[in-house]
Design a protein around this motif. Structure first.
Motif, mmCIF file in Angstrom:
data_model
loop_
_atom_site.group_PDB
_atom_site.id
_atom_site.type_symbol
_atom_site.label_atom_id
_atom_site.label_comp_id
_atom_site.label_asym_id
_atom_site.label_seq_id
_atom_site.Cartn_x
_atom_site.Cartn_y
_atom_site.Cartn_z
ATOM 1 N N CYS A 28 -28.334 104.480 34.242
ATOM 2 C CA CYS A 28 -28.565 105.921 34.258
ATOM 3 C C CYS A 28 -29.997 106.185 33.774
ATOM 4 O O CYS A 28 -30.631 105.305 33.194
ATOM 5 C CB CYS A 28 -27.590 106.635 33.335
ATOM 6 S SG CYS A 28 -25.899 106.572 33.931
ATOM 7 N N CYS A 78 -29.309 108.214 26.353
ATOM 8 C CA CYS A 78 -28.746 108.145 27.696
ATOM 9 C C CYS A 78 -27.527 109.049 27.758
ATOM 10 O O CYS A 78 -26.586 108.865 26.989
ATOM 11 C CB CYS A 78 -28.369 106.718 28.053
ATOM 12 S SG CYS A 78 -27.592 106.623 29.675
ATOM 13 N N CYS A 117 -25.170 109.316 29.861
ATOM 14 C CA CYS A 117 -23.936 108.804 30.462
ATOM 15 C C CYS A 117 -22.937 108.345 29.410
ATOM 16 O O CYS A 117 -21.781 108.728 29.428
ATOM 17 C CB CYS A 117 -24.236 107.681 31.441
ATOM 18 S SG CYS A 117 -24.999 108.283 32.948
ATOM 19 N N GLU A 121 -30.694 108.666 40.970
ATOM 20 C CA GLU A 121 -30.490 109.853 40.119
ATOM 21 C C GLU A 121 -29.079 110.400 40.293
ATOM 22 O O GLU A 121 -28.427 110.791 39.338
ATOM 23 C CB GLU A 121 -31.460 110.977 40.521
ATOM 24 C CG GLU A 121 -32.852 110.823 39.990
ATOM 25 C CD GLU A 121 -33.768 111.911 40.552
ATOM 26 O OE1 GLU A 121 -33.333 113.072 40.683
ATOM 27 O OE2 GLU A 121 -34.922 111.563 40.888
ATOM 28 N N ASN A 129 -26.551 108.763 41.173
ATOM 29 C CA ASN A 129 -25.627 107.829 40.558
ATOM 30 C C ASN A 129 -25.498 108.100 39.060
ATOM 31 O O ASN A 129 -24.405 107.983 38.493
ATOM 32 C CB ASN A 129 -26.104 106.396 40.813
ATOM 33 C CG ASN A 129 -25.030 105.397 40.491
ATOM 34 O OD1 ASN A 129 -23.908 105.535 40.976
ATOM 35 N ND2 ASN A 129 -25.353 104.428 39.670
ATOM 36 N N THR A 130 -26.594 108.478 38.427
ATOM 37 C CA THR A 130 -26.547 108.847 37.011
ATOM 38 C C THR A 130 -25.539 109.968 36.805
ATOM 39 O O THR A 130 -24.743 109.947 35.863
ATOM 40 C CB THR A 130 -27.941 109.311 36.536
ATOM 41 O OG1 THR A 130 -28.850 108.245 36.713
ATOM 42 C CG2 THR A 130 -27.919 109.732 35.084
ATOM 43 N N SER A 160 -22.023 109.741 34.626
ATOM 44 C CA SER A 160 -21.745 110.707 33.552
ATOM 45 C C SER A 160 -20.430 111.421 33.815
ATOM 46 O O SER A 160 -19.611 111.606 32.909
ATOM 47 C CB SER A 160 -22.856 111.745 33.476
ATOM 48 O OG SER A 160 -24.066 111.121 33.220
#
Lengths: 141, 412, 359
Positions: free
Chosen positions: A88, A101, A103, B335, B337-338, B342
């Motif tokens: 991420c 981060c 995530c 991006e 994928n981030t 999350s």
């Protein structure tokens, strides 16, 4: 005679068409492209004054995101912004002065080391150079 | 030839030098080096021992007087000999629990190993007189003790599973205790073992990361969540805010383990969600209930977004195969994928709105990538079309040349 | 319309005296027989060289010869510049096809004994051109500064460095230092776009001039027969052009379906990837060096092989003088056999390189 003229016409016409088919790419090639320059190993990440103290900016470094941090003390530091856990993109957290981060709450210090969370490895640090008004970032060779 | 013999002689003399240095003032080594098998072993392996590196010798653990040449005199009344198995923890603790003494070697070394050990399952059983349980030497070795930082030591991260498994994976050995022996095999299939063994990632958890080392004990239902939170704090935080928290507590269910298992924790996928048989949700949520419906929605939401990322990714790969440069959209897709990663973590909080909001953040970029990947495919098509046109003209020109050549030949 | 053209021609001709050239071309005859097919490869090679010059000049517009930017600039050409992928792919593919054509051209000349008196110098200049074009290939290969080319260059220059007596000096000269670095890239760039083009252009002019002055060689076995002739212009030129058209289609197809790769950027600190190979036209020598035992009698195998290749090259270059029989217009089967052996050796070694795993 008619036949001969036809062949000549055909010859000249197809030659010109071929020439045009070759010249078209050449002309398009020579015209300046949208993005004027190649991205280099050394990237102009920001200008002096772009970053207030204790803020950061994500920029594109080659094909990966990177982050330029201006610390509370006004020190410029650059890191890869790719989290070593699940890739991420990390952010700068002003309140703690760390890379964070979103995530899985991985956290890195300003030397790139893991402070907490799941990241297995430190994040890569880059070299920052200031030339005039420009801030350049490059990989450690 | 003589030179060779000489160098061999010098080399062997040099390699014996450490032993020789000992021999001068250590009668323990003098004798034991000459003995057989297990009486010789301590003398040989102690050279590699961490204690030796800190200047300790035989007498520092075993007592006696190595300055004396005869066996009787050397084994004076301070001589302790080899401790019995059940006494080993106390034997080691005589130094390792002495903070003032340990500080002189390594001020950062902990001195609570023994008190921890006493609280461990191993320690408790040992107290009851069970000599089969693990004592210090079972994990650390005897006369070749290495620090846990030395890659070849049995307590180095990627050796730990095997070290614990030596007893815990041995069905015969564990029989009297009535506990399963499949932990090691299960662990080896886990995402953590994958990180440890395949990626050589030393921060990946092994047995002791969850069970403790000196105080090893199975984590209880109540504490499993805290164990996992050591590395996955955000997940734990989300879970604590979710309605599951109260429900799990009321049912006496452990937090993470209920869905993710324990030793064989696999890489979580959306297959765990939803309403199929493989989904963990249906273990509790019956058909028709609100939770059942939400489980289905969760899965559809994440899978839908994931499918779109996969689709764009596949299109980019296709375009790349056709020779079009796509590093820029591939970068943008990262991006997105981030956002997905999350959002997947947000599942632990069970707030569908939060997840929707998160996914919406990636929409614009995903749309951009979609446009770029479509453009990349168009570019590939354009190249082929261009080739056809150019080849067509070339073919015409070739034909014209051919006709020319033929018509030239005729008059001649 | 026609009149304007004529007037224009007259104007130019009065100043440049072009008519003589046209007359020469018109009266020049080219023999035509069952082996005249091979005559066209020289023309194709010349045409492809022209493409190389044109695409090379265009690549210069965006290429940056520095280790920080070289790889990025190629990436940029391939992705951002309109038709950049085409120009670069044509340059890379044509380079390889050109070398292949040069080999065909050379062996056909050899087997037809076209090198015999009075065409010895044509052969020798041709031999130099092959060396020059291989040097073009070797220097151009490094310019994108990617992993494969970086390590191939390291291996290649190490081989040069193992030459007896001059090895160390030669390696230092090629590299511009002790290792593949910015100095090497600058040097290779200089070789590739300045020194080699100048040298190649000079030699090509001499080579082509000799061909024009001496005309095409007629194979030995046809020397007593009456051979049909066609005029150089326009008949032969048209046929040449047909060959060029075909090769252009081939280049177009491979460039669209298999654009030349950019590869990973070179990392001097990375471990050498497995199975590193030079470009295919060097592999017969490269594989020989790998296969030869480390010691043959009293000298190092590698040095022996390099010396053998150099001796072989000199022998090959001097073939017109050594082949006494052909010089006297008599069949020389010995040289035909030598040619077959050399050709077989090159083909077998090249095939071995790409088919034997873990070589």
């Amino acid at each position: 005679m008619e036949r001969r003229r036809f062949i000549n016409f055909f010859f000249g016409g197809s030659f010109l068409a071929t020439l045009a088919a070759f010249l078209y790419p050449v002309i398009r090639y020579v015209l300046p492209p949208k993005q004027a320059e190649a991205v280099q190993k050394k990237v102009a990440a920001a200008k002096m004054g772009d970053l207030a103290p204790n803020t950061a900016k994500i920029f594109k470094f080659g094909s990966v995101p990177a982050i330029l941090v201006n610390t509370q003390e006004g020190q410029l530091l650059a890191f890869s912004a790719v989290c070593t856990h699940l890739t991420c993109t990390v952010n700068y957290e002003a309140a703690t002065g760390t890379l964070f981060c979103p995530c899985h709450n991985g956290r890195f210090d300003m030397a790139g080391n893991v402070i907490s969370g799941p990241p297995p490895r430190p994040i890569e640090t880059y070299i920052v150079e200031v030339v005039g008004e420009d801030i350049f970032v490059s990989k450690k060779a | 030839m003589t030179k060779k013999i000489f160098s061999i002689a010098v080399f062997s003399a040099l390699s014996l030098l450490p032993l020789a240095a000992f021999a001068q003032k250590n009668s323990c080594l003098d004798c034991h080096s000459g003995l057989e098998a297990e009486l010789k072993a301590p003398a040989m392996s102690f050279a590699q021992d961490i204690h030796q590196q800190f200047g300790l010798t035989c007498k520092d653990c075993h007592g006696g007087n190595p300055a004396q040449a005869s066996e009787d005199k050397a084994k004076d009344k301070t001589f302790k000999g080899a401790p019995k198995r059940t006494q080993i923890p106390e034997f080691c603790a005589s130094c390792h629990s002495d903070a003032a003494y340990m500080r002189t070697f390594n001020p950062r070394l902990r001195v609570d190993q023994f008190s921890q050990y006493e609280t461990s399952k191993h320690g408790q059983l040992l107290k009851k007189g069970d000599a089969k349980v693990a004592v210090c030497t079972d994990c650390h070795g005897v006369h070749g003790i290495q620090t846990a930082k030395f890659p070849k030591s049995a307590t180095f991260p990627w050796n730990i599973p095997q070290t614990c498994g030596r007893c815990h994976a041995d069905a015969d050995y564990m029989k009297p205790y009535g506990i399963s022996t499949d932990q090691l095999t299960k662990y080896k299939d886990s995402v953590h073992a994958h990180a440890l063994f395949e990626k050589k990632d030393m921060s990946a958890p092994t047995c002791n990361s969850c069970h403790g080392n000196h105080g090893a004990f199975p984590p209880e239902v109540k504490s499993i969540g805290s164990v996992c939170r050591q590395c996955h704090p955000s997940t734990g935080e989300l879970f604590a805010k979710s309605p599951h928290k109260k429900a799990f507590d009321d049912m006496g269910q452990s937090e993470c383990e209920a869905c993710h298992g324990n030793h064989k924790i696999e890489r979580p996928t959306t297959a765990m969600l939803g309403t199929t048989d493989k989904a963990v949700c249906v273990q509790c949520h019956d058909k028709g209930s609100k939770g059942y419906q939400a489980a289905g929605e969760l899965k559809t939401l994440l899978d839908g977004f994931d499918a779109r990322i996969q689709k764009e990714g596949a299109t980019l790969v296709l375009a790349e195969k056709k020779g079009v440069e796509v590093s820029e959209p591939a970068y943008r897709l990262q991006e997105v994928n981030t956002v997905l990663v999350s959002a997947k973590n947000l599942v632990h909080g069970l707030a569908l709105d939060e997840i929707r909001k998160k996914l919406a953040e990636g929409e614009q970029t995903l749309a951009d990538v979609g446009k770029a990947s479509a453009a990349a495919l168009d570019e590939a098509k354009f190249r082929r079309k261009g080739l056809i046109i150019a080849t067509f003209f070339l073919a015409l020109f070739g034909l014209a040349l051919f006709l020319k050549i033929r018509s030239m030949r005729k008059p001649a | 319309m026609k009149k304007i053209g004529q007037n224009l021609f007259t104007y130019v001709d009065e100043r440049f005296k072009l008519q003589g050239l046209f007359d020469f071309a018109k009266h020049k005859k080219v023999p035509e027989h069952e082996d005249s097919f091979w005559y066209y490869f020289g023309g194709i090679a010349l045409f492809l060289s022209g493409i190389q010059v044109a695409t090379g000049i265009m690549l210069l517009l965006y290429y940056t010869p520095s280790i920080e930017a070289a790889h990025e600039s190629i990436q940029f050409i391939m992705s951002q510049v309109k038709f950049g992928w085409l120009i670069r792919s044509v340059h890379s593919w044509t380079a390889n096809i050109l070398i292949g054509i040069l080999f065909v051209h050379m062996f056909s000349t050899f087997f037809l004994k076209a090198y015999r008196k009075p065409r010895e110098l044509t052969w020798i200049t041709g031999f130099f051109l092959l060396i020059l074009f291989m040097a073009f290939g070797f220097s151009g290969y490094l310019l994108p500064w990617n992993e494969l080319s970086y390590f191939a260059t390291r291996v290649g220059t190490d081989i040069a460095g193992s030459l007896p007596f001059i090895g160390k000096w030669l390696k230092g000269f090629i590299l511009g230092g002790t290792s593949v670095s910015q100095a090497t890239l600058s040097r290779f760039f200089w070789f590739h776009v300045a020194l080699l083009p100048l040298a190649a252009f000079t030699v090509i002019v001499i080579h082509v001039l000799l061909v024009q002055i001496l005309g095409m060689s007629v194979p030995l076995r046809l020397k007593d027969k009456k051979v049909k002739e066609i005029s150089f212009f326009p008949d032969f030129i048209y046929k040449d052009a047909l060959g060029w058209t075909l090769i252009l289609v081939l280049v177009g197809v491979v460039c669209v379906f298999l654009p030349w790769e950019v590869g990973k950027k070179a990392d001097p600190f990375a471990a050498t990837p497995l199975g590193i190979k030079p470009e295919w036209y060097f592999t017969f020598m490269f594989t020989t060096l790998k296969l030869i035992p480390s010691h043959v009698l009293f000298i190092e195998g590698e040095q022996l092989a390099i010396l053998a290749f150099m001796a072989g090259g000199i022998f090959w270059m001097l073939a017109p003088f050594l082949d006494r029989k052909a010089a006297r217009e008599r069949p020389s089967p010995v040289f035909t056999w030598i040619g077959i052996i050399v050709l077989l050796y090159i083909v077998v070694m090249t095939v071995v390189t790409y088919t034997v795993p873990k070589l």
